[in-house]
Design an enzyme around this catalytic site. Structure first.
Site, PDB file in Angstrom:
ATOM      1  N   CYS A 113     -19.633  11.399  -2.526  1.00 15.28           N
ATOM      2  CA  CYS A 113     -18.605  11.786  -1.546  1.00 15.28           C
ATOM      3  C   CYS A 113     -19.053  12.950  -0.658  1.00 15.28           C
ATOM      4  CB  CYS A 113     -17.301  12.139  -2.242  1.00 15.28           C
ATOM      5  SG  CYS A 113     -16.624  10.782  -3.194  1.00 15.28           S
ATOM      6  N   HIS A 249     -12.935  16.124   2.895  1.00 16.40           N
ATOM      7  CA  HIS A 249     -13.150  14.801   2.292  1.00 16.40           C
ATOM      8  C   HIS A 249     -11.784  14.283   1.842  1.00 16.40           C
ATOM      9  CE1 HIS A 249     -14.261  11.576  -0.258  1.00 16.40           C
ATOM     10  NE2 HIS A 249     -14.118  12.236  -1.392  1.00 16.40           N
ATOM     11  N   ASN A 279      -9.933   6.882  -0.648  1.00 12.12           N
ATOM     12  CA  ASN A 279     -11.205   7.600  -0.734  1.00 12.12           C
ATOM     13  C   ASN A 279     -12.348   6.663  -0.322  1.00 12.12           C
ATOM     14  OD1 ASN A 279     -13.526   8.944  -1.493  1.00 12.12           O
ATOM     15  ND2 ASN A 279     -12.722   9.629  -3.463  1.00 12.12           N
TER      16      ASN A 279
HETATM   17  N1  ACO Z   1      -0.513   3.825 -12.115  1.00 11.77           N
HETATM   18  C1  ACO Z   1       0.315   4.254 -13.081  1.00 11.77           C
HETATM   19  N2  ACO Z   1      -0.063   5.048 -14.096  1.00 11.77           N
HETATM   20  C2  ACO Z   1      -1.351   5.427 -14.125  1.00 11.77           C
HETATM   21  C3  ACO Z   1      -2.282   5.007 -13.166  1.00 11.77           C
HETATM   22  C4  ACO Z   1      -1.825   4.171 -12.126  1.00 11.77           C
HETATM   23  N3  ACO Z   1      -2.626   3.730 -11.158  1.00 11.77           N
HETATM   24  N4  ACO Z   1      -3.481   5.545 -13.462  1.00 11.77           N
HETATM   25  C5  ACO Z   1      -3.307   6.275 -14.577  1.00 11.77           C
HETATM   26  N5  ACO Z   1      -2.014   6.195 -14.990  1.00 11.77           N
HETATM   27  C6  ACO Z   1      -1.390   6.831 -16.134  1.00 11.77           C
HETATM   28  C7  ACO Z   1      -2.381   7.235 -17.195  1.00 11.77           C
HETATM   29  O1  ACO Z   1      -2.697   6.150 -18.044  1.00 11.77           O
HETATM   30  C8  ACO Z   1      -1.634   8.323 -17.917  1.00 11.77           C
HETATM   31  O2  ACO Z   1      -0.727   7.731 -18.797  1.00 11.77           O
HETATM   32  P1  ACO Z   1      -0.450   8.375 -20.268  1.00 11.77           P
HETATM   33  O3  ACO Z   1       0.119   9.738 -19.962  1.00 11.77           O
HETATM   34  O4  ACO Z   1       0.534   7.424 -20.859  1.00 11.77           O
HETATM   35  O5  ACO Z   1      -1.766   8.426 -20.945  1.00 11.77           O
HETATM   36  C9  ACO Z   1      -0.813   8.993 -16.825  1.00 11.77           C
HETATM   37  O6  ACO Z   1      -0.790   8.057 -15.735  1.00 11.77           O
HETATM   38  C10 ACO Z   1      -1.402  10.306 -16.336  1.00 11.77           C
HETATM   39  O7  ACO Z   1      -2.799  10.137 -16.133  1.00 11.77           O
HETATM   40  P2  ACO Z   1      -3.697  11.291 -15.604  1.00 11.77           P
HETATM   41  O8  ACO Z   1      -5.087  10.780 -15.461  1.00 11.77           O
HETATM   42  O9  ACO Z   1      -3.478  12.519 -16.450  1.00 11.77           O
HETATM   43  O10 ACO Z   1      -3.039  11.539 -14.163  1.00 11.77           O
HETATM   44  P3  ACO Z   1      -3.385  12.644 -13.116  1.00 11.77           P
HETATM   45  O11 ACO Z   1      -2.160  13.395 -12.772  1.00 11.77           O
HETATM   46  O12 ACO Z   1      -4.599  13.435 -13.496  1.00 11.77           O
HETATM   47  O13 ACO Z   1      -3.751  11.774 -11.848  1.00 11.77           O
HETATM   48  C11 ACO Z   1      -5.736  11.069 -10.689  1.00 11.77           C
HETATM   49  C12 ACO Z   1      -4.854  10.886 -11.917  1.00 11.77           C
HETATM   50  C13 ACO Z   1      -4.918  10.683  -9.459  1.00 11.77           C
HETATM   51  C14 ACO Z   1      -6.931  10.150 -10.831  1.00 11.77           C
HETATM   52  C15 ACO Z   1      -6.171  12.536 -10.594  1.00 11.77           C
HETATM   53  O14 ACO Z   1      -6.697  12.984 -11.813  1.00 11.77           O
HETATM   54  C16 ACO Z   1      -7.214  12.747  -9.536  1.00 11.77           C
HETATM   55  O15 ACO Z   1      -6.971  12.571  -8.363  1.00 11.77           O
HETATM   56  N6  ACO Z   1      -8.419  13.163  -9.915  1.00 11.77           N
HETATM   57  C17 ACO Z   1      -9.494  13.339  -8.976  1.00 11.77           C
HETATM   58  C18 ACO Z   1     -10.255  12.077  -8.990  1.00 11.77           C
HETATM   59  C19 ACO Z   1     -10.891  11.764  -7.654  1.00 11.77           C
HETATM   60  O16 ACO Z   1     -10.426  12.103  -6.604  1.00 11.77           O
HETATM   61  N7  ACO Z   1     -11.987  11.059  -7.766  1.00 11.77           N
HETATM   62  C20 ACO Z   1     -12.625  10.587  -6.623  1.00 11.77           C
HETATM   63  C21 ACO Z   1     -14.027  10.992  -6.540  1.00 11.77           C
HETATM   64  S1  ACO Z   1     -14.232  12.724  -6.570  1.00 11.77           S
HETATM   65  C22 ACO Z   1     -13.699  13.161  -5.136  1.00 11.77           C
HETATM   66  O17 ACO Z   1     -13.856  12.432  -4.200  1.00 11.77           O
HETATM   67  C23 ACO Z   1     -13.064  14.459  -5.039  1.00 11.77           C
END
Ligand code: ACO
Length: 322
Positions: A113, A249, A279
């Protein structure tokens, strides 16, 4: 000629749109969950047979047109991509052939990224050292090809697209500074754990997918971007209030808002496009830049802060007098 100026921008998104509602039919998720956690409403997905180079070519042609140059004026091509058409030649070489340009250096950069910021920094150094005078820098991705469409934790986040800029040597300030970082200790938190020489079987079976520890990525991203904002301002002896536009980004609206808060910046001065294409990795900054230039928000002489974070981990920034 001691500076590098952006003289043209271009962007391209493939025609097919996948909305959050569409994803509700594919995995157990909801529009509300995706919108609240990420800010994403839809993403664009390539058609069968459509490649990263196809997207890069469209973005490049638009950037060339907006710069008012012809392909023959370009003497350097750098393409940032994590999803190249082929193992080799580079996507930059494939694009060079499409543009009918011969003999000039063309190569790909892989910093996930952060790829566009890395490519911009390299092109700036070529221009400042008189090794090039007019560079085409592209970020282009077909991330949909490395997404597991059965994994709701990742498939809601990513999309396909391409963005490009034309850079030219200039007497007036343009790119003021660039700052690049990486820490391979984090290699397993965000990865496609397969390739040509590691786990090639996964690649052959079509199972080379993005794997991510979202929570950890989120925390390190916010901290690293906060530090790089300080580093960039300090290097240029500027205040937060000197920045006219943050062009981040586009990964997640919450990461973007955290950086804006660090800059004490009103969201009106942050270019946000994540809702429209998710993304798109290396393509996301040039796509956002192109949109804000074309709709007239970004004006000549304004100060822009570009920043990115991604797999590696890699992170970087560029401060630009547009
Ligand atoms: N729909 C519904 N529920 C979901 C989904 C979905 N698509 N995906 C995960 N869940 C659930 C999980 O299973 C979890 O359930 P549980 O509590 O029963 O176990 C719950 O939602 C919470 O999951 P978390 O992973 O803790 O959720 P979080 O608030 O961290 O959000 C996310 C997840 C959006 C991926 C966040 O962590 C994030 O944005 N991280 C950065 C990742 C990123 O941007 N990566 C891209 C590359 S790096 C970059 O470009 C910066």
């Amino acid at each position: 000629m001691k500076y590098t100026k952006i003289i043209g921008t271009g962007g391209f998104l493939p025609e097919k749109i996948l909305t959050n509602r569409d994803l509700e039919q594919m995995v157990e998720t909801t529009d509300e969950w995706i919108t609240e956690r990420t800010g994403i409403k839809k993403r664009h997905i390539v058609a069968a047979g459509q490649t990263t180079c196809d997207l890069a070519e469209q973005a490049a042609r638009r950037a060339i047109e907006s710069a008012g140059i012809s392909p023959g004026d370009i003497d350097l091509i750098i393409c940032a991509t994590t999803t190249p058409d082929r193992i080799f030649p580079s996507t930059a070489c494939l694009l060079q052939a499409r543009l009918d340009i011969h003999g000039i250096p063309a190569f790909d950069v892989q910093a996930v990224c952060t790829g566009f910021v890395y490519a911009l920094s390299i092109a700036d150094k070529f221009i400042r050292t008189h090794a090039a005078t007019c560079a085409l820098v592209i970020g282009a991705e077909t991330l949909s090809r490395i997404v597991d469409w059965n994994n709701r934790a990742t498939c809601v986040l990513f999309g396909d697209g391409a963005g490009a800029v034309i850079l030219k040597a200039s007497d007036a300030p343009g790119i003021l500074s660039t700052h690049l970082h990486a820490d391979g200790a984090y290699k397993d938190l965000l990865t496609v754990p397969a390739g040509i020489s590691e786990n090639p079987g996964l690649l052959q079976q079509g199972k080379a997918f993005i794997a991510m520890q979202g929570n950890e990525v989120f925390k390190v991203a916010v901290n690293s971007l906060s530090r790089i904002v300080d580093e960039t301002l300090e290097a240029n002896q500027l205040q937060q209030s000197d920045i006219d536009w943050l062009v981040p980004h586009q990964a997640n609206i919450r990461i973007i808002m955290a950086t804006a808060k660090k800059l004490k910046m009103d969201m009106d001065h942050v270019v946000v496009t994540v809702q429209d294409h998710g993304n798109t990795s290396a393509a996301s900054i040039p796509l956002a830049l192109d949109q804000a230039v074309r709709d007239g928000r970004i004006q000549r002489d304004e100060i822009l802060l570009l920043e990115a974070f991604g797999g590696g981990f890699t992170w970087g920034s560029a401060l630009i007098r547009y």
